[in-house]
Design an enzyme around this catalytic site. Structure first.
Site, short mmCIF file in Angstrom:
data_model
loop_
_atom_site.label_atom_id
_atom_site.label_comp_id
_atom_site.label_asym_id
_atom_site.label_seq_id
_atom_site.Cartn_x
_atom_site.Cartn_y
_atom_site.Cartn_z
N LYS A 40 48.85 -27.69 -23.34
CA LYS A 40 49.61 -28.22 -24.37
C LYS A 40 50.84 -28.77 -23.88
CE LYS A 40 50.16 -26.89 -29.17
NZ LYS A 40 49.35 -27.62 -29.39
N ARG A 67 48.08 -19.18 -22.40
CA ARG A 67 48.13 -20.76 -22.48
C ARG A 67 49.37 -21.29 -21.80
NH1 ARG A 67 46.04 -23.44 -27.81
NH2 ARG A 67 48.15 -23.15 -28.44
N GLU A 75 37.74 -33.79 -29.40
CA GLU A 75 38.57 -32.99 -30.70
C GLU A 75 39.22 -34.05 -31.25
OE1 GLU A 75 42.55 -31.23 -29.18
OE2 GLU A 75 41.36 -30.96 -27.36
#
Length: 318
Positions: free
Chosen positions: A165, A63, A201
Site C-alpha cells: 500500500k 501489511r 483489481e
C-alpha cells in the site's frame, strides 16, 4: 491524531495523541521527493450498546510491515500500530457515527519525513493516524457499480509495488479513473500488464466473480493488494460452503459470470451491476438473494458486533 517519530537509530519513540492539524516537512523530505510513504485504511465501528470495535487491525499492521520492508523504511511493531489505532479511535469517539449509520475511517501513515537530497532512504520517519466519520455508501447513491475494463493504462507491473500500500500506487490511477467517471462509469477494472487478458483489481478495491457455487478472485502474487476485506470474504465464503479459487482470472471468465463484486475497507462488499469490455456490456445479478448480499450481511454483522465472532477478528476498545 496520533503522532510517533522514528529516530535516526531506527527506533520509534513513544507516540501521543495531538489535536488534528497540519504537519511540518522539509522541502527535501523523502516522502515529498521520492514517494517514500505507506498508508493503511481501517474502520472503527459503533456497537448497539455504544461501544467501539476494530476489525482485524493486526492484519493492517502486518501489511504495513511488509510494505515498509519493500520501501526500506523502519516500521512500528504490531503492538505499537494497534495501540496507536486504539488511542486514535478513543480520542475521536464522539465522531463515530451511531450503530448502522456509518463508521470512523482511520488512516495510519508512515512517511519518510527526514530531509534527503540524493536518492536514498530518509534519515527520519513519522508514523501518524488520523480519522474521519464516513457513510456506508462509498459510491454515493449506487445500486451497483458500473465498471469499465481499462486497456490503455496499467495499475501495476510484476515485481513492482502493486502488492503493497505505497502512496505511489494511487495518483497514477487517477487519469484512467477520471476518464471512466466522465463516461458514466463508477471505476475502472485493470488487466495484467503483461498479457492484457487477465483481470487484476479496480483502482482501490479487489474483485471477485461468482459462477454457480464457485467464487474466483485474482491471486495476490505481488501485483494486487492483499486486502483485509478480501481475505475475510474468502474465509466467510468458504464457511458458507462456497468453493473459493485464487488464481488467474481471464477476462472471458469475467464476462460469463453470474455475479461480480468488489471488496475493500472503503467499499466493504459492493455489487457490480455492469462491466463494459470493448464493445460488450454485461449485466450481473444484484440485490436480495444474491451471493454478494449474503456475504456482505455476514461481514458487516461481524464488524458491528451483531453476528457472533467465533474467529476472534474483532477488537473491543471501549
Amino acid at each position: 491524531m496520533y503522532v510517533m517519530k522514528c529516530s535516526r537509530d531506527g527506533s520509534f519513540e513513544e507516540g501521543e495523541v495531538n489535536p488534528y492539524g497540519n504537519i511540518q516537512l522539509s522541502p527535501s523530505a523523502g516522502v515529498l521527493n521520492y514517494g517514500q510513504g505507506l498508508f493503511e485504511g481501517l474502520k472503527s465501528y459503533r456497537k448497539e450498546d455504544g461501544g467501539l470495535l476494530l476489525f482485524r487491525p493486526e492484519l493492517n499492521a502486518k501489511r504495513m510491515m511488509m510494505g515498509a520492508e519493500r520501501m526500506c523504511m523502519p516500521c512500528p511493531s504490531l503492538h505499537q500500530f494497534v495501540e496507536a489505532v486504539k488511542q486514535t479511535a478513543l480520542a475521536n469517539k464522539r465522531w463515530v457515527p451511531p450503530h448502522g449509520k456509518g463508521t470512523l475511517y482511520m488512516r495510519p501513515m508512515l512517511l519518510g519525513s527526514g530531509a534527503v537530497l540524493g536518492l536514498a532512504p530518509a534519515p527520519e520517519y513519522t508514523f501518524l493516524v488520523y480519522a474521519s466519520p464516513v457513510s456506508d455508501d462509498y459510491f454515493k447513491g449506487s445500486g451497483g457499480l458500473n465498471l469499465y475494463v481499462e486497456e490503455e493504462y496499467d495499475r501495476s507491473a510484476r515485481l513492482g509495488t502493486g502488492g503493497i500500500k505505497s502512496i505511489c500506487n494511487y495518483a497514477p490511477a487517477l487519469k484512467a479513473m477520471g476518464r471512466a467517471k466522465g463516461r458514466g462509469f463508477s471505476d475502472v477494472l485493470y488487466l495484467d500488464s503483461v498479457e492484457k487478458k487477465n483481470i487484476e483489481e479496480a483502482s482501490a478495491c479487489n474483485v471477485f466473480i461468482v459462477k454457480g457455487n464457485v467464487i474466483s478472485t485474482p491471486a495476490a502474487r505481488g501485483t494486487i493488494l492483499p486486502g483485509v476485506t478480501r481475505k475475510s470474504i474468502i474465509e466467510i465464503a468458504r464457511d458458507h460452503g462456497y468453493q473459493v479459487e485464487e488464481g488467474v482470472v481471464p477476462v472471458d471468465q469475467l464476462l460469463d459470470a453470474d455475479e461480480v463484486f468488489c471488496t475493500g475497507t472503503a467499499v466493504v462488499v459492493a455489487p457490480v451491476n455492469t462491466i463494459t469490455y470493448r464493445d460488450q456490456r454485461v449485466q450481473y445479478k444484484t440485490g436480495v438473494g444474491s451471493v454478494t448480499s449474503e456475504l456482505y450481511s455476514t461481514l458487516v454483522g461481524l464488524q458491528r458486533g451483531v453476528v457472533e465472532d467465533k474467529k476472534g477478528w474483532t477488537v473491543e476498545i471501549s
